[in-house]
Design a protein around this motif. Structure first.
Motif, PDB file in Angstrom:
ATOM      1  N   ARG A 385     -79.261  47.928  -5.115  1.00 15.42           N
ATOM      2  CA  ARG A 385     -80.393  47.000  -5.042  1.00 15.42           C
ATOM      3  C   ARG A 385     -81.673  47.761  -4.713  1.00 15.42           C
ATOM      4  NH1 ARG A 385     -80.039  43.179  -1.066  1.00 15.42           N
ATOM      5  NH2 ARG A 385     -78.434  44.274   0.088  1.00 15.42           N
ATOM      6  N   LEU A 386     -81.755  48.967  -5.248  1.00 10.49           N
ATOM      7  CA  LEU A 386     -82.917  49.803  -4.944  1.00 10.49           C
ATOM      8  C   LEU A 386     -84.172  49.230  -5.582  1.00 10.49           C
ATOM      9  CD1 LEU A 386     -81.153  53.218  -5.509  1.00 10.49           C
ATOM     10  CD2 LEU A 386     -81.659  52.101  -3.320  1.00 10.49           C
ATOM     11  N   TYR A 406     -79.461  53.015 -13.531  1.00 14.44           N
ATOM     12  CA  TYR A 406     -79.170  51.749 -14.198  1.00 14.44           C
ATOM     13  C   TYR A 406     -78.936  50.628 -13.176  1.00 14.44           C
ATOM     14  CZ  TYR A 406     -76.640  48.374 -17.097  1.00 14.44           C
ATOM     15  OH  TYR A 406     -76.239  47.241 -17.742  1.00 14.44           O
ATOM     16  N   GLY A 407     -79.426  49.439 -13.509  1.00 13.57           N
ATOM     17  CA  GLY A 407     -79.070  48.261 -12.718  1.00 13.57           C
ATOM     18  C   GLY A 407     -79.617  48.247 -11.306  1.00 13.57           C
ATOM     19  N   ASN A 408     -80.885  48.518 -11.147  1.00 14.15           N
ATOM     20  CA  ASN A 408     -81.538  48.354  -9.855  1.00 14.15           C
ATOM     21  C   ASN A 408     -82.737  47.434 -10.025  1.00 14.15           C
ATOM     22  OD1 ASN A 408     -80.289  50.049  -7.634  1.00 14.15           O
ATOM     23  ND2 ASN A 408     -80.324  51.518  -9.327  1.00 14.15           N
ATOM     24  N   LYS A 409     -83.634  47.477  -9.088  1.00 13.47           N
ATOM     25  CA  LYS A 409     -84.820  46.622  -9.208  1.00 13.47           C
ATOM     26  C   LYS A 409     -86.076  47.481  -9.162  1.00 13.47           C
ATOM     27  CE  LYS A 409     -82.829  43.601  -6.097  1.00 13.47           C
ATOM     28  NZ  LYS A 409     -83.050  42.645  -5.026  1.00 13.47           N
ATOM     29  N   GLU A 433     -84.265  45.051 -14.624  1.00 18.39           N
ATOM     30  CA  GLU A 433     -84.885  43.911 -15.252  1.00 18.39           C
ATOM     31  C   GLU A 433     -85.891  43.170 -14.388  1.00 18.39           C
ATOM     32  OE1 GLU A 433     -83.277  41.421 -18.880  1.00 18.39           O
ATOM     33  OE2 GLU A 433     -81.894  42.062 -17.339  1.00 18.39           O
ATOM     34  N   SER A 434     -85.517  42.973 -13.160  1.00 16.82           N
ATOM     35  CA  SER A 434     -86.346  42.027 -12.416  1.00 16.82           C
ATOM     36  C   SER A 434     -87.751  42.562 -12.164  1.00 16.82           C
ATOM     37  CB  SER A 434     -85.672  41.657 -11.100  1.00 16.82           C
ATOM     38  OG  SER A 434     -85.343  42.811 -10.412  1.00 16.82           O
ATOM     39  N   ASN A 435     -87.905  43.874 -12.208  1.00 18.83           N
ATOM     40  CA  ASN A 435     -89.259  44.365 -12.011  1.00 18.83           C
ATOM     41  C   ASN A 435     -89.838  45.136 -13.185  1.00 18.83           C
ATOM     42  OD1 ASN A 435     -90.218  43.637  -9.268  1.00 18.83           O
ATOM     43  ND2 ASN A 435     -88.193  44.434  -8.817  1.00 18.83           N
ATOM     44  N   SER A 460     -84.059  47.121 -21.360  1.00 20.80           N
ATOM     45  CA  SER A 460     -84.471  46.071 -20.426  1.00 20.80           C
ATOM     46  C   SER A 460     -85.476  46.556 -19.400  1.00 20.80           C
ATOM     47  CB  SER A 460     -83.259  45.482 -19.710  1.00 20.80           C
ATOM     48  OG  SER A 460     -82.372  44.943 -20.633  1.00 20.80           O
ATOM     49  N   ASN A 461     -86.512  47.135 -19.865  1.00 18.93           N
ATOM     50  CA  ASN A 461     -87.613  47.529 -18.996  1.00 18.93           C
ATOM     51  C   ASN A 461     -88.908  47.074 -19.654  1.00 18.93           C
ATOM     52  OD1 ASN A 461     -86.737  49.097 -16.554  1.00 18.93           O
ATOM     53  ND2 ASN A 461     -85.543  50.153 -18.122  1.00 18.93           N
ATOM     54  N   GLY A 462     -89.982  47.653 -19.227  1.00 19.14           N
ATOM     55  CA  GLY A 462     -91.263  47.243 -19.803  1.00 19.14           C
ATOM     56  C   GLY A 462     -91.951  48.387 -20.520  1.00 19.14           C
TER      57      GLY A 462
END
Ligand SMILES: *[C@@H]1O[C@H](CO)[C@@H](O)[C@H](O)[C@H]1NC(C)=O
Ligand SMILES: *[C@@H]1O[C@H](CO)[C@@H](O)[C@H](O)[C@H]1NC(C)=O
Ligand SMILES: *[C@@H]1O[C@H](CO)[C@@H](O)[C@H](O)[C@H]1NC(C)=O
Ligand SMILES: *[C@@H]1O[C@H](CO)[C@@H](O)[C@H](O)[C@H]1NC(C)=O
Ligand SMILES: *[C@@H]1O[C@H](CO)[C@@H](O)[C@H](O)[C@H]1NC(C)=O
Ligand SMILES: *[C@@H]1O[C@H](CO)[C@@H](O)[C@H](O)[C@H]1NC(C)=O
Ligand SMILES: *[C@@H]1O[C@H](CO)[C@@H](O)[C@H](O)[C@H]1NC(C)=O
Ligand SMILES: *[C@@H]1O[C@H](CO)[C@@H](O)[C@H](O)[C@H]1NC(C)=O
Ligand SMILES: CC(=O)N[C@H]1CO[C@H](CO)[C@@H](O)[C@@H]1O
Length: 672
Positions: A385-386, A406-409, A433-435, A460-462
């Motif tokens: 959850r970094l 992979y798979g952090n915030k 993804e979330s950020n 899944s990034n920006g």
């Protein structure tokens, strides 16, 4: 890696030393001994090609007219001239080893090393039990099958016995004989039975002299008896890859000399007893792949080089004491439930090569200094959850080969210094993804960017802008087709099997990834512009996913050069025009497994659409869709096939083998 070898070499040095055959003065061996040796030699052909364990094969030379004591690998007693030591390891001897072998005439033999030869299908003759002076007997990886005969237990002077079967079903030791062996060999210091099918519980009667006890892959079951830990001389204990159950006894003390403890890949549970953390000489701790729960305590040993507790149910913070181990090289805590932050003091671990904290419950930010750790080759922080930015500067000297976030915030820009990671083979920044990570992923420099990269997942990034042409230009490793034959190479090389790699594309966790498996996944970003035709130069590419971006224009014809491509996903873009005829040459299209091909225009129809054997999940065959044509150039299409060309399937079969031969290659080379 050189350093690891060095450390482990010194650690094993006392044991290797036992192997060194002392030199002796000139003397003449009796004729019958010379004759027996020559006769033995002539029973076999020499095959120097096969064994990859032998780097310096010995040529077994013998000349009747010279003293046999001067022959390679032969040593004689100084007074009697009798052959007492025979080292025929790595000689490439091929053929059947019969009971009538003249070798058994060498009745004064004390040391006999027959390891790494090809006596394929030969039984271990009961006559070995008649070589009653034997102190050292090495039958490792030499192709013997059948039962280990009870007569071995007659060798009561035996000091060191090493048998390693190259075939897990090849050699069997009757549980009763196993106990007999252990009871009668009262002088035994070193016992190694590797991949020998014993299928019993661990007997209680060991020689108390035992210094090295290695019984990996021997199908041992039941609880781990406390008695084993009362062997006060023990330096090296390996019971890995068995079916041992229950907790490890907490009622243990002593073991002042234990350097190496490996009980990985069993079904052990309960908490890790505190005596393990107090072992003063511990160098190597392998508890991975069990069901240990609870917290890790502070380690007392100052000499730790390897701590591997991945794949358990451990929790709590990362122990502080790990951060001042000056020799720590491998720290793998992945696939547990460790929580809290990654301490920035991790930077003090100057010798660290592998930091794998993936698939835990860690939060906080990525310590700034990580990119400055000069020995670090593997950084696995995936599936935690970094949060925050990747605010680290990768120095030009860094040795990173794997970065998996992979798979952090994580959010913010990818640090420009990432381009200093020239040795990078695997970069996974996907699914933050979330950020969302963003920013340009290459700069104006066009040389030497990621020449070794084989897997890059930025999904899944920006990320935005044009697809990074200058990056693709430098993917030298993907510009050639990986060879699937011969020895397999893995990403992160020799120690890859203690690393679990997760990538979205594979949708599963692979213990190691074949270097022939190459992936570019830039899906779900904001890339725009055309698909650069230079992608066609990446001929070694297995998987390309550019879906869910804003790409437009046409599909470059050059893509037909991607002859080993197994999966191509260009869906949900604004790509238009004809699908180039040349794509028909892609083998996977000929094999016709398609999915979601709405709106394809002109994709070559193949002859054997769907349903044929060996090809996974064929779905809808290609169809022209006139309705979509009216919507102009907005075409969404997708071609999917998971095939065989790049070795995923082979990779999976290798995983099985990997699980049953758990040692990192670099380790077995030294210790076996
Ligand atoms: C064996 O040794 C003798 C004496 O050193 C030498 O003359 C002869 O050539 C050798 N023979 C072979 C086959 O090497
Ligand atoms: C040794 O035994 C094998 C198998 O029984 C036989 O084929 C071979 O001829 C024997 N060799 C000698 C030298 O007796
Ligand atoms: C134990 O070793 C002795 C030789 O010292 C031998 O005579 C005896 O048969 C062995 N016992 C067993 C059970 O093999
Ligand atoms: C083997 O160990 C068990 C348990 O410690 C003991 O009772 C037995 O006497 C031992 N047997 C021999 C032959 O040493
Ligand atoms: C450990 O595993 C055994 C079964 O092998 C089970 O009976 C026991 O409850 C487990 N103990 C813990 C602490 O999980
Ligand atoms: C992981 O640890 C947290 C506490 O840090 C706990 O709340 C959670 O239940 C644990 N998860 C599992 C799967 O054990
Ligand atoms: C990154 O670290 C530097 C040095 O500590 C600091 O000045 C800067 O504010 C940090 N940047 C971000 C975005 O956190
Ligand atoms: C490509 O990426 C998208 C989004 O990340 C994913 O949904 C899709 O399954 C991927 N395609 C393939 C063939 O793996
Ligand atoms: C044309 C072509 O390459 N066809 C391949 C389709 O896949 C099978 C294996 O499933 C291969 O044997 C064919 O060569």
């Amino acid at each position: 890696m050189g350093y690891v070898k060095l450390v482990l070499f010194f650690m094993l040095y006392p044991f290797l030393f036992q192997l060194a055959f002392s030199s002796s003065l000139p003397h003449l061996c009796p004729k019958d001994q010379a004759h027996a040796l020559l006769q033995f030699r002539h029973m076999f052909t020499i095959n120097l090609n096969a064994s990859h364990y032998c780097y310096h094969p010995i040529t077994l030379s013998g000349n009747k007219s010279t003293d046999c004591c001067s022959w390679n690998g032969v040593h004689c007693d100084e007074t009697t001239g009798q052959v007492i030591e025979l080292d025929l390891s790595c000689c490439g001897l091929q053929g059947k080893f019969h009971s009538n072998s003249s070798l058994f005439q060498l009745s004064s033999l004390k040391r006999l090393d027959l390891s790494y030869n090809y006596f394929s299908g030969s039984l271990i003759s009961p006559k070995f039990g008649e070589l009653s002076s034997l102190t050292h007997l090495y039958l490792e990886y030499s192709g013997f099958t059948g039962l280990i005969p009870a007569e071995i237990s007659h060798l009561s002077k035996l000091y060191s016995l090493r048998i390693w079967s190259d075939d897990p079903y090849g050699l069997r030791l009757d549980p009763y004989n196993f106990e007999l062996l252990l009871k009668n060999l009262t002088q035994l210091r070193y016992l190694k039975l590797d991949s020998v099918n014993i299928s019993s519980t661990i007997p209680l009667n060991f020689s108390s002299y035992l210094t090295i006890l290695r019984l990996p892959r021997t199908q041992l079951r039941g609880v781990l008896p406390e008695r084993v830990f009362h062997l006060s001389n023990l330096k090296y204990l390996d019971l890995s890859s068995n079916s041992l159950t229950g907790p490890i006894s907490s009622n243990v003390s002593g073991l002042q000399n234990l350097k190496y403890l490996d009980v990985s890949s069993n079904y052990l549970n309960g908490t890790i007893p505190s005596w393990i953390f107090s072992l003063p000489s511990l160098i190597y701790l392998e508890l991975a792949n069990n069901s240990f729960s609870g917290k890790i305590q502070e380690f007392k040993s100052k000499t730790l080089a390897v701590v591997s507790v991945n794949q358990n149910q451990l929790q709590g913070p990362i122990p502080k004491s790990l951060l001042d181990k000056q020799d720590l090289q491998f720290l793998t805590l992945s696939q547990n439930n460790f929580s809290g932050q990654i301490p920035s003091a991790v930077y003090n671990l100057k010798t660290l090569i592998m930091l794998d904290l993936g698939s835990n419950n860690l939060n906080g930010t990525i310590p700034q200094c990580l990119g400055e750790m000069s020995d670090l080759e593997v950084l696995g922080l995936n599936n935690n959850r970094l949060s925050g930015t990747i605010n680290t500067t990768f120095t030009t000297e860094n040795r990173l080969r794997i970065i998996n976030l992979y798979g952090n915030k994580l959010k913010g820009k990818v640090p420009p210094s990432l381009i200093n990671c020239r040795r990078l083979e695997f970069l996974d920044l996907g699914n933050n993804e979330s950020n969302k990570l963003h920013g340009p992923i290459s700069d104006s420099r066009t040389d030497n960017l990621f020449p070794k990269i084989r897997v890059i997942d930025l999904s899944s990034n920006g990320f935005s802008g044009n697809l990074p042409v200058s990056l693709f230009e430098n993917f030298q490793a993907i510009k050639k087709i990986g060879e699937n034959s011969g020895t397999r190479e893995y990403i992160a090389g020799d120690y890859a099997n203690i690393l679990i790699v997760t990538t979205k594309g594979l949708d599963q966790e692979l213990p190691r990834v074949l270097t022939t498996y190459t992936i570019i996944d830039l899906s779900r970003n904001r890339f725009e512009g055309h698909i650069p035709s230079i992608i066609g130069d990446l001929v070694g590419l297995c998987m390309l996913n550019l879906s869910y971006n804003g790409l437009e224009g046409i599909i470059p014809q050059s893509l037909h050069q991607l002859s080993v491509l197994e999966s191509l996903d260009l869906s949900s873009n604004k790509i238009g025009g004809e699908i180039p005829q040349q794509l028909a040459s892609l083998t996977f299209l000929a094999n016709s497994s398609y999915q979601g091909n709405d709106g394809l225009r002109g994709l070559p129809l193949s002859k054997d659409c769907g349903g044929d054997d060996g090809v996974p999940q064929p779905t809808t065959p290609v169809e022209l869709d006139d309705d979509k044509e009216e919507e102009g150039d907005l075409i969404s299409w997708q071609v999917v096939l998971m095939g065989f060309g790049c070795g995923l399937v082979i990779g999976l079969s290798i995983i099985y083998i990997m699980l049953s031969t758990h040692y990192p290659v670099w380790f077995s080379r030294l210790s076996n």
